[in-house]
Design an enzyme around this catalytic site. Structure first.
Site, PDB file in Angstrom:
ATOM      1  NE  ARG A 171      -2.199  -1.889   2.599  1.00 41.37           N
ATOM      2  CZ  ARG A 171      -2.506  -3.104   2.182  1.00 41.37           C
ATOM      3  NH1 ARG A 171      -3.549  -3.298   1.445  1.00 41.37           N
ATOM      4  NH2 ARG A 171      -1.775  -4.143   2.537  1.00 41.37           N
ATOM      5  CB  THR A 172       3.528   2.534   2.175  1.00 40.14           C
ATOM      6  OG1 THR A 172       2.788   2.183   3.333  1.00 40.14           O
ATOM      7  CG2 THR A 172       4.202   3.874   2.399  1.00 40.14           C
TER       8      THR A 172
ATOM      9  CG  HIS B 246       3.677   3.930   8.534  1.00 39.77           C
ATOM     10  ND1 HIS B 246       3.781   4.750   7.427  1.00 39.77           N
ATOM     11  CD2 HIS B 246       3.252   2.727   8.076  1.00 39.77           C
ATOM     12  CE1 HIS B 246       3.427   4.059   6.349  1.00 39.77           C
ATOM     13  NE2 HIS B 246       3.104   2.837   6.716  1.00 39.77           N
TER      14      HIS B 246
ATOM     15  CE  LYS C 119      27.006  -3.019  -7.811  1.00 40.06           C
ATOM     16  NZ  LYS C 119      27.135  -1.961  -8.818  1.00 40.06           N
TER      17      LYS C 119
ATOM     18  NE  ARG D 231       7.206   0.711   4.570  1.00 42.43           N
ATOM     19  CZ  ARG D 231       5.992   0.170   4.687  1.00 42.43           C
ATOM     20  NH1 ARG D 231       5.823  -1.106   4.435  1.00 42.43           N
ATOM     21  NH2 ARG D 231       4.960   0.891   5.046  1.00 42.43           N
TER      22      ARG D 231
HETATM   23  C1  NCD Z   1       1.515  -1.007   8.107  1.00 40.08           C
HETATM   24  C2  NCD Z   1       3.024  -0.921   8.221  1.00 40.08           C
HETATM   25  O1  NCD Z   1       3.735  -1.166   7.253  1.00 40.08           O
HETATM   26  O2  NCD Z   1       3.472  -0.572   9.305  1.00 40.08           O
HETATM   27  N1  NCD Z   1       1.078  -1.149   6.806  1.00 40.08           N
HETATM   28  C3  NCD Z   1       0.896  -0.058   6.010  1.00 40.08           C
HETATM   29  O3  NCD Z   1       1.790   0.682   5.722  1.00 40.08           O
HETATM   30  N2  NCD Z   1      -0.349   0.182   5.606  1.00 40.08           N
HETATM   31  C4  NCD Z   1       0.891  -1.949   9.040  1.00 40.08           C
HETATM   32  C5  NCD Z   1       1.390  -3.356   9.076  1.00 40.08           C
HETATM   33  O4  NCD Z   1       2.279  -3.770   8.317  1.00 40.08           O
HETATM   34  O5  NCD Z   1       0.842  -4.108   9.891  1.00 40.08           O
END
Ligand code: NCD
Length: 314
Positions: free
Chosen positions: A55-56, A133, A84, A105
């Site tokens: 999703r992100t 997040h 590397k 991320r």
């Molecule tokens: C969450 C995350 O990555 O922290 N997911 C997201 O970004 N929608 C929640 C999760 O992984 O449980």
């Protein structure tokens, strides 16, 4: 202060007024999506994903494409020079000349903050380990605001993995800044909210919170129920995960005692914690929440880039 050129590493980097500016623009995008379709023409979003994401990453890509911009990056660090041994500092320095804005991320807490120090372009934290997040939090706040009309005076239950769930950590830290927030913290004792966060809640005078292991006990008195996945990847031992993974399963039966105007949220992905029989209940808003993630990211990108978002309706 304008949001142009700023980084978003921790949602508390922004004032409540600045957060409002983002939700206001997201509301305008929702009302009139086509009007924003080329405000980022010629701009490039770089996506640096050192940890899995659906999703992100896709919602960021979709957001940039819907603004008329383009996207480049990697979703598997093994296919980049990271394999590397390249440092985050060098990767972001170079990416700064290839893109206009970046989202990162990383499994290590603090990695996006480090990247921001070496970056010439705005860096957005797309999730760092079990820490924060912030763009999920923007998504969550927009969802609450749209369903409830305000971000003040809500009782929110967080249920599941409050120890490792970074979406919980981010959202609690921002909700605690809104007037009249009350939290019901539902988790097994091993997965309680980390001590430093509980401490920061007790420091805030206008926040009340209560901890319990029992979802049924509190479900009837909350405005928002925020369910979370037990974060398998952050456990040190498989046996603990197996023991705790099905601690809470929300089903239609449990919802019988909930308020009519409750909203059930989840950052997704869900595993077992919400039964599929809940999906048709009007109170289940998690898929709409995921959709709002695109619009809030469109608003965020536009504001950090400082492009002209005062568009005519189409
Ligand atoms: C969450 C995350 O990555 O922290 N997911 C997201 O970004 N929608 C929640 C999760 O992984 O449980």
């Amino acid at each position: 202060m304008s949001l142009k050129g700023r980084h978003l590493i921790d949602p508390n980097d922004f004032s409540l007024e600045e957060l409002d500016e983002i939700y206001d623009l997201a509301d305008r995008v929702i009302e009139n999506k086509d009007a924003f379709s080329d405000i980022c023409k010629g701009k490039i979003l770089g996506t640096l994903f050192y940890e899995p994401s659906t999703r992100t990453r896709l919602s960021f890509e979709s957001a940039m494409l819907r603004l008329g911009g383009t996207v480049l990056g990697f979703s598997d660090a093994n296919t980049s020079s990271v394999a590397k041994g390249e440092s985050i500092a060098d990767t972001i320095r170079v990416l700064s000349t290839y893109a206009d804005i970046a989202v990162m991320r990383h499994p290590k807490e603090g990695a996006p903050r480090l990247a921001a120090e070496y970056s010439l372009i705005p860096v957005i934290n797309g999730g760092d380990g079990g820490h924060q997040h912030p763009t999920q939090t923007l998504t969550d706040l927009l969802t609450i605001r749209r369903y409830k009309g305000t971000l003040e005076n809500h009782t929110i239950a967080f249920c599941g993995d409050l120890m490792f769930g970074r979406t919980v950590h981010s959202l609690i830290s921002v909700m605690a800044r809104y007037k009249g927030s009350c939290f019901e913290l539902i988790s097994p004792s091993e997965l309680r909210l980390p001590e430093h966060l509980r401490f920061s809640l007790t420091e805030k005078h206008d926040v009340c919170f209560h901890e319990t292991e029992n979802l049924e006990e509190v479900i009837g008195r909350v405005d928002v129920l925020y369910m979370t996945r037990i974060q398998k990847e952050r456990f040190f031992n498989e046996a603990d995960y197996m023991r705790l993974k099905d601690s809470y399963i929300l089903d239609r039966n449990k919802l019988k005692n909930a308020r009519e105007d409750l909203i059930v949220m989840h950052p997704l992905p869900r595993v077992n914690e919400i039964g599929y029989d809940v999906d048709d209940d009007e109170r289940a808003v998690y898929f709409r929440q995921a959709e709002y993630g695109i619009y809030v990211r469109m608003a965020l990108i536009a504001l950090l880039l400082g492009v002209n978002a005062n568009v005519e309706s189409k």
